[in-house]
Design an enzyme around this catalytic site. Structure first.
Site, mmCIF file in Angstrom:
data_model
loop_
_atom_site.group_PDB
_atom_site.id
_atom_site.type_symbol
_atom_site.label_atom_id
_atom_site.label_comp_id
_atom_site.label_asym_id
_atom_site.label_seq_id
_atom_site.Cartn_x
_atom_site.Cartn_y
_atom_site.Cartn_z
ATOM 1 C CG ASP A 171 -2.143 -1.175 0.590
ATOM 2 O OD1 ASP A 171 -2.126 -1.261 -0.339
ATOM 3 O OD2 ASP A 171 -3.114 -0.710 1.715
ATOM 4 N N GLY A 172 1.930 1.174 0.672
ATOM 5 C CA GLY A 172 2.859 2.563 0.267
ATOM 6 C C GLY A 172 3.840 2.855 -0.685
ATOM 7 C CG ASP B 146 -3.127 9.843 7.133
ATOM 8 O OD1 ASP B 146 -2.500 10.311 6.720
ATOM 9 O OD2 ASP B 146 -3.705 8.984 7.810
ATOM 10 C CB THR C 147 -9.121 0.688 6.829
ATOM 11 O OG1 THR C 147 -8.335 1.164 5.400
ATOM 12 C CG2 THR C 147 -10.556 1.057 5.811
#
Length: 299
Positions: A75-76, A150, A190
């Site tokens: 995901d990074g 975020d 999440t």
């Protein structure tokens, strides 16, 4: 075999510095080439593979030349490239080599058959929103960033609580003493926001979630706002504070600095295998238990 007309040029992006994926990335490139696609590589990936030259492209060049990007990593890796390609509206497919895989949802051991099916037209599309934030110091913009997950305003290691003054659309919301404040997209709900006690937002929901980090007052609770709102966070007091975007870019804050956050004009498009479900992803990644026997007894 389908025509490559939908995606004449496909970019491959791998995790920077991960030489263990060399064989997999090479196999992917050969697979796409055999199907008639022109294949290019993100420049760092090309360097890892030893493929310099015209096939190696910066994210901006990929945005201008490719119709699809396949991200092989975690995901990074997806976070980093998604922010850069969002202005170009290049859709993304994620192949998971990491641990969680909320955004890279194709298992690496099934990569080729799943991609073949998707490239044949059996796929689903969804859009994810982004946030953008500007740091203002004495009315002047000193930093600008974009976040897929975020924007986090937080105290430094070893320093005490921070006091934040929060306004929404110019209206005073609250003063908060805490370790910081997370402002998250539905995608990021999440991630850090979840670990701090925030709610999970379905990606299609037009919302922004604000989650305090270890607030002094238990009455400071997470809240979900419309993503049309503009959020302004002022650092009223605190030392060694910073604002970071997806934990990948940051700016140091001084007292009275303001961070203005709003939904970005750009969005990220994900392509998923046919039949993909967000709830399947949650159930698998969060290890939600099912009780089929109990459900059967209720029928």
């Amino acid at each position: 075999m389908s025509s490559p007309s939908a995606f004449p040029t496909i970019a491959i992006i791998g995790k920077h510095g991960d030489t263990t994926a060399t064989a997999e990335l090479t196999q992917l490139a050969e697979f796409l080439h055999e199907r008639g696609h022109n294949v290019v590589f993100e420049s760092e990936t090309a360097r890892d593979l030893g493929r310099p030259g015209p096939q190696a492209m910066t994210p901006e060049q990929i945005g201008a030349n490719a119709q699809l990007a396949i991200v092989v990593g975690g995901d990074g890796t997806m976070l980093g490239i998604a922010r850069q390609l969002a202005p170009f509206r290049v859709p993304l497919i994620g192949v998971n080599q990491g641990h969680l895989g909320f955004m890279t949802d194709i298992a690496s051991d099934r990569m080729l058959p799943v991609l073949a099916d998707m490239l044949d037209g059996n796929r689903e599309s969804e859009q994810r929103t982004l946030l953008e934030g500007t740091v203002l110091r004495e009315g002047q913009a000193i930093f600008h960033g974009v976040a897929f997950n975020d924007v986090v305003v937080a105290r430094g290691t070893g320093s005490g609580m921070v006091e934040l003054r929060v306004n929404v659309d110019g209206h005073f919301m609250y003063n908060q003493r805490s370790d910081g404040l997370i402002v998250s997209t539905p995608t990021g709900s999440t991630a850090y926001a979840l670990s701090a006690g925030g709610p999970i937002l379905q990606p299609q929901l037009g919302g922004i979630v604000m989650v305090p980090i270890a607030p002094h007052a238990l009455s400071n609770r997470p809240i979900v706002l419309s993503d049309s709102r503009v959020i302004e966070i002022e650092l009223a007091s605190g030392r060694d504070c910073s604002v970071n975007f997806d934990m990948q870019s940051l700016a140091t804050l001084q007292v009275h600095d303001r961070v203005v956050i709003k939904r970005s004009l750009h969005a990220v498009t994900f392509l998923h295998p046919q039949g993909w479900s967000y709830f399947d992803t949650l159930r698998e990644k969060l290890h939600w238990n099912e009780y089929p026997s109990a459900v059967g007894q209720l029928k």
